[in-house]
Design a protein around this motif. Structure first.
Motif, PDB file in Angstrom:
ATOM      1  N   GLY A  97       0.818  -1.209   0.000  1.00 36.23           N
ATOM      2  CA  GLY A  97       0.000   0.000   0.000  1.00 36.23           C
ATOM      3  C   GLY A  97       0.854   1.263   0.000  1.00 36.23           C
ATOM      4  N   GLY A  98       0.180   2.383  -0.310  1.00 37.97           N
ATOM      5  CA  GLY A  98       0.869   3.671  -0.322  1.00 37.97           C
ATOM      6  C   GLY A  98       1.338   4.064   1.073  1.00 37.97           C
ATOM      7  N   LYS A  99       0.601   3.626   2.089  1.00 39.89           N
ATOM      8  CA  LYS A  99       0.951   4.037   3.455  1.00 39.89           C
ATOM      9  C   LYS A  99       2.327   3.488   3.854  1.00 39.89           C
ATOM     10  CE  LYS A  99      -2.120   4.453   6.924  1.00 39.89           C
ATOM     11  NZ  LYS A  99      -3.068   4.008   7.970  1.00 39.89           N
ATOM     12  N   ILE A 102       5.074   5.459   2.188  1.00 36.53           N
ATOM     13  CA  ILE A 102       5.401   6.746   2.827  1.00 36.53           C
ATOM     14  C   ILE A 102       6.199   6.498   4.108  1.00 36.53           C
ATOM     15  CG2 ILE A 102       4.396   8.843   3.858  1.00 36.53           C
ATOM     16  CD1 ILE A 102       1.946   8.347   1.977  1.00 36.53           C
ATOM     17  N   TRP A 123      -3.262  14.628   5.119  1.00 40.44           N
ATOM     18  CA  TRP A 123      -3.733  13.265   5.337  1.00 40.44           C
ATOM     19  C   TRP A 123      -3.345  12.857   6.753  1.00 40.44           C
ATOM     20  CZ3 TRP A 123      -1.000   8.151   4.376  1.00 40.44           C
ATOM     21  CH2 TRP A 123      -1.881   7.085   4.616  1.00 40.44           C
ATOM     22  N   TYR A 126       0.252  11.444   8.085  1.00 38.23           N
ATOM     23  CA  TYR A 126       1.591  12.038   7.911  1.00 38.23           C
ATOM     24  C   TYR A 126       2.287  12.346   9.243  1.00 38.23           C
ATOM     25  CZ  TYR A 126       0.311  12.892   2.957  1.00 38.23           C
ATOM     26  OH  TYR A 126      -0.090  12.768   1.650  1.00 38.23           O
ATOM     27  N   ASN A 169       0.573  16.412  -1.134  1.00 35.58           N
ATOM     28  CA  ASN A 169      -0.497  15.485  -1.521  1.00 35.58           C
ATOM     29  C   ASN A 169      -1.358  16.125  -2.604  1.00 35.58           C
ATOM     30  OD1 ASN A 169      -3.466  14.166   0.143  1.00 35.58           O
ATOM     31  ND2 ASN A 169      -2.344  13.408  -1.610  1.00 35.58           N
ATOM     32  N   ASN A 173      -6.343  14.623  -0.053  1.00 39.24           N
ATOM     33  CA  ASN A 173      -7.262  14.098   0.967  1.00 39.24           C
ATOM     34  C   ASN A 173      -7.009  14.946   2.203  1.00 39.24           C
ATOM     35  OD1 ASN A 173      -8.559  12.708   2.980  1.00 39.24           O
ATOM     36  ND2 ASN A 173      -7.366  10.835   2.796  1.00 39.24           N
ATOM     37  N   ASP A 201       2.689  12.537  -2.912  1.00 43.98           N
ATOM     38  CA  ASP A 201       1.689  11.495  -2.661  1.00 43.98           C
ATOM     39  C   ASP A 201       0.585  11.663  -3.709  1.00 43.98           C
ATOM     40  OD1 ASP A 201      -0.418   9.976  -1.778  1.00 43.98           O
ATOM     41  OD2 ASP A 201      -0.193  10.510   0.328  1.00 43.98           O
ATOM     42  N   VAL A 203      -1.789   9.307  -4.775  1.00 42.56           N
ATOM     43  CA  VAL A 203      -2.620   8.091  -4.799  1.00 42.56           C
ATOM     44  C   VAL A 203      -4.030   8.309  -5.380  1.00 42.56           C
ATOM     45  CG1 VAL A 203      -1.345   7.099  -2.850  1.00 42.56           C
ATOM     46  CG2 VAL A 203      -3.529   8.205  -2.415  1.00 42.56           C
ATOM     47  N   TYR A 204      -4.420   9.586  -5.603  1.00 43.38           N
ATOM     48  CA  TYR A 204      -5.740   9.848  -6.214  1.00 43.38           C
ATOM     49  C   TYR A 204      -5.602  10.347  -7.661  1.00 43.38           C
ATOM     50  CZ  TYR A 204      -7.421   9.447  -1.452  1.00 43.38           C
ATOM     51  OH  TYR A 204      -7.709   8.968  -0.197  1.00 43.38           O
ATOM     52  N   SER A 231      -0.590   4.121  -5.606  1.00 44.46           N
ATOM     53  CA  SER A 231      -1.322   3.037  -4.945  1.00 44.46           C
ATOM     54  C   SER A 231      -2.419   2.506  -5.865  1.00 44.46           C
ATOM     55  CB  SER A 231      -1.953   3.591  -3.671  1.00 44.46           C
ATOM     56  OG  SER A 231      -2.836   2.639  -3.123  1.00 44.46           O
ATOM     57  N   SER A 233      -5.083   1.333  -4.333  1.00 44.82           N
ATOM     58  CA  SER A 233      -6.252   1.390  -3.442  1.00 44.82           C
ATOM     59  C   SER A 233      -7.385   2.235  -3.989  1.00 44.82           C
ATOM     60  CB  SER A 233      -5.847   1.961  -2.081  1.00 44.82           C
ATOM     61  OG  SER A 233      -4.990   1.078  -1.422  1.00 44.82           O
ATOM     62  N   LYS A 234      -7.057   3.446  -4.447  1.00 49.36           N
ATOM     63  CA  LYS A 234      -8.101   4.390  -4.852  1.00 49.36           C
ATOM     64  C   LYS A 234      -8.283   4.345  -6.370  1.00 49.36           C
ATOM     65  CE  LYS A 234      -7.174   5.736  -0.604  1.00 49.36           C
ATOM     66  NZ  LYS A 234      -8.015   5.728   0.574  1.00 49.36           N
ATOM     67  N   ARG A 242      -3.956  -4.146  -0.819  1.00 55.28           N
ATOM     68  CA  ARG A 242      -2.761  -3.531  -0.237  1.00 55.28           C
ATOM     69  C   ARG A 242      -1.560  -3.524  -1.192  1.00 55.28           C
ATOM     70  NH1 ARG A 242      -4.048  -0.425   1.541  1.00 55.28           N
ATOM     71  NH2 ARG A 242      -2.356   0.043   2.968  1.00 55.28           N
ATOM     72  N   TYR A 320     -13.556  13.082  -1.464  1.00 49.23           N
ATOM     73  CA  TYR A 320     -13.944  13.705  -0.198  1.00 49.23           C
ATOM     74  C   TYR A 320     -14.470  15.118  -0.396  1.00 49.23           C
ATOM     75  CZ  TYR A 320     -10.556  10.102   1.014  1.00 49.23           C
ATOM     76  OH  TYR A 320      -9.868   8.934   1.101  1.00 49.23           O
TER      77      TYR A 320
HETATM   78  N1  PLP Z   1      -2.101   8.866   0.849  1.00 50.14           N
HETATM   79  C1  PLP Z   1      -3.315   9.414   0.986  1.00 50.14           C
HETATM   80  C2  PLP Z   1      -3.476  10.857   0.751  1.00 50.14           C
HETATM   81  C3  PLP Z   1      -4.404   8.622   1.366  1.00 50.14           C
HETATM   82  O1  PLP Z   1      -5.613   9.174   1.492  1.00 50.14           O
HETATM   83  C4  PLP Z   1      -4.190   7.252   1.601  1.00 50.14           C
HETATM   84  C5  PLP Z   1      -5.293   6.407   2.081  1.00 50.14           C
HETATM   85  O2  PLP Z   1      -6.325   6.838   2.527  1.00 50.14           O
HETATM   86  C6  PLP Z   1      -2.899   6.739   1.403  1.00 50.14           C
HETATM   87  C7  PLP Z   1      -1.879   7.564   1.044  1.00 50.14           C
HETATM   88  C8  PLP Z   1      -2.588   5.289   1.626  1.00 50.14           C
HETATM   89  O3  PLP Z   1      -3.330   4.440   0.846  1.00 50.14           O
HETATM   90  P1  PLP Z   1      -3.027   2.901   0.746  1.00 50.14           P
HETATM   91  O4  PLP Z   1      -2.090   2.541   1.851  1.00 50.14           O
HETATM   92  O5  PLP Z   1      -4.331   2.217   0.865  1.00 50.14           O
HETATM   93  O6  PLP Z   1      -2.382   2.724  -0.592  1.00 50.14           O
END
Ligand code: PLP
Length: 383
Positions: A97-99, A102, A123, A126, A169, A173, A201, A203-204, A231, A233-234, A242, A320
Motif C-alpha cells: 500500500g501507499g501508506k 510513505i 492526510w 503524515y 499530496n 485528501n 503522494d 494516490v488519487y 497506490s 487502493s483508490k 494492499r 472527499y
Molecule cells: N495517501 C493518501 C493521501 C491517502 O488518502 C491514503 C489512504 O487513505 C494513502 C496515502 C494510503 O493508501 P493505501 O495505503 O491504501 O495505498
C-alpha cells in the motif's frame, strides 16, 4: 513493560471512528458511512482473472522483496504512458500500500532533529509517520479561500536548515485540491533551492473530475529531488489488496527494498497478481472507478445543498468533501460534533482536527448511493 516514545502515536482518527461504527454495526444498527476513504466499486474482471491465472499452478512462493519484475515494469510504464514520466523497473518498488511506501521513505530520509513540512489540511497519517522516523513535522496551513492550496512562497518561508522533506499530496485528501503544472513547477523550484526532497503522494491521480493531473515525476529537471508514491487502493478501487508503489532514484529504491526486506518481506504475491491484472487494463479500470465516483460526487453535492441549503467547494479530485461544521449550526470542536452525529444519527464523519484543521469535517462520498442519500437525510434530521 515500558514502551518507547516512538509508539506514543495517536491511533489514526479515521480508524477510531471506523471501529466505533463497527461496534454499532455488530449490535445490528445501520451506520451510514462517510468515514472510510474506500471507493466501493466491485473489482474489475481483469483483476480477478489475473489472480485466477496465478493460482493455477497452486504455488505461492515468496515474491522478490522489491516486487515481481513484471509488475515493476508494468507500473513504471503505466506512469510513463499516463503522466509523461520516465521510469524503469529500477526506479520502481512495489509496497504494501501507499501508506507503507510513505513510512519507508520517512524511515530512509529522516532522522532525529530533521523537519518534514506538511500542508494542512493534511492526510491524517503524515504526522504519525514522521514521528515514527523521530523527526518533527512543521505544518503550513492553507485555507478554503485559496482552494486549500499551498504556494511556493509559503513553503519558502516555512523551510529551515533542518527541513529535509516536503510531503505534497496532490489531489488532496481531505480537500480534493489539485495543483496545476505551473503551481507544481514553482513548488519544485523552491524545494530544489532549499535542498528539500519532495515526497509526492499521488494516490488519487486517476480520480480527477476537473482539470488535469500533473505528476511531480514528470519534471525532468527535478528527477533527483522527487519521490512519487502511488497506490492501487483508490485509482483501481483495490484498497484491501494492499498494493502501492514508489517511483524514484534507483539508489533510494534499493534502500527502501532493504527496509522492506527487514520488515514486510514485500507484498503478497496474490495481491501483486491482482495489481498486474488492473495494470493490464489500467485505463478502463480507472475510468470505471472515476465514472462511479463522479456520479456519487454529483449525488452527494445535490443532496447536501438540498438539505443544508449550502453549496460546497466542488472537490476537483479524490473522493472527499471538507465541510465547515457551521453548515450544521455547530461551532468549534469537530471531534465532539462527529461523536454526537455518530451517536444520534448513526452517521460517521471524520473531524477536521484529525487533518490539522479545526471547524471542519470530512465526508467521503465513495460509499454506496444508499449510504449517501440515507446518511444526508439522517444527518439533516438531527441537525
Ligand atoms: N495517501 C493518501 C493521501 C491517502 O488518502 C491514503 C489512504 O487513505 C494513502 C496515502 C494510503 O493508501 P493505501 O495505503 O491504501 O495505498
Amino acid at each position: 513493560m515500558t514502551f518507547t516514545k516512538r509508539v506514543e502515536i495517536e491511533p489514526s482518527a479515521t480508524m477510531t471512528i471506523n471501529s466505533l461504527a463497527l461496534q454499532k454495526r455488530s449490535l445490528g444498527e445501520h451506520v451510514f458511512n462517510f468515514a472510510a476513504g474506500d471507493p466501493v466499486v466491485p473489482n474489475h474482471a481483469a483483476i480477478l482473472e489475473r489472480v485466477k491465472q496465478g493460482l493455477k499452478n497452486k504455488l505461492s512462493p515468496y515474491p522478490p522483496v522489491a516486487g515481481l519484475a513484471d509488475l515493476r515494469d508494468a507500473a513504471a510504464s503505466w506512469m510513463n504512458v499516463t503522466y509523461g514520466t520516465r521510469y524503469e523497473k529500477e526506479n520502481t518498488l512495489v509496497t504494501c500500500g501507499g501508506k507503507f511506501a510513505i513510512y519507508a521513505i520517512a524511515q530512509a530520509l529522516l532522522e532525529k532533529g530533521d523537519e518534514a513540512v506538511i500542508i494542512a489540511p493534511y492526510w491524517v497519517s503524515y504526522p504519525g509517520i514522521v514521528s515514527l522516523a523521530e523527526a518533527k513535522t512543521k505544518t503550513v496551513q492553507t485555507n478554503e479561500k485559496s482552494g486549500w492550496k499551498v504556494t511556493a512562497e509559503a513553503l519558502e518561508k516555512a523551510f529551515t536548515k533542518k527541513t529535509k522533506l516536503l510531503i505534497l499530496n496532490n489531489g488532496c485528501n481531505p480537500t480534493g485540491a489539485l495543483y496545476t503544472r505551473q503551481e507544481i513547477a514553482e513548488i519544485l523550484a523552491v524545494c530544489k533551492e532549499a535542498n528539500v526532497t519532495v515526497l509526492s503522494d499521488e494516490v488519487y491521480s486517476e480520480i480527477v473530475y476537473e482539470g488535469k493531473f500533473v505528476s511531480c515525476g514528470s519534471f525532468p529537471d527535478h528527477r533527483d529531488g522527487v519521490v512519487v508514491v502511488q497506490s492501487c487502493s483508490k485509482n483501481f478501487a483495490m484498497a484491501g489488496w494492499r498494493v502501492g508503489f514508489v517511483f524514484g532514484d534507483p539508489k533510494l529504491i534499493k534502500v527502501l527494498a532493504t527496509i522492506q526486506g527487514q520488515s514486510t518481506t514485500g507484498t503478497s504475491i496474490v495481491s501483486q497478481w491482482a495489481a498486474l491484472g488492473a495494470l493490464s487494463q489500467a485505463k478502463e479500470v480507472a475510468s470505471n472507478v472515476r465514472e462511479v465516483m463522479l456520479q456519487r460526487r454529483t449525488l452527494f453535492l445535490a443532496a447536501y445543498e438540498e438539505h443544508f441549503g449550502e453549496a460546497l467547494l466542488k472537490p476537483a479530485s479524490a473522493i472527499y468533501v471538507f465541510a465547515p461544521i457551521s453548515h450544521f449550526g455547530a461551532k468549534g470542536d469537530s471531534v465532539a460534533f462527529c461523536e454526537k452525529v455518530l451517536e444520534k444519527a448513526n452517521v460517521t464523519l471524520i473531524p477536521g482536527i484529525a487533518f490539522g484543521t479545526e471547524g471542519y469535517v470530512r465526508f467521503a462520498f465513495s460509499g454506496t448511493e444508499k449510504d449517501i442519500t440515507g446518511g444526508i437525510q439522517a444527518l439533516s434530521d438531527v441537525c
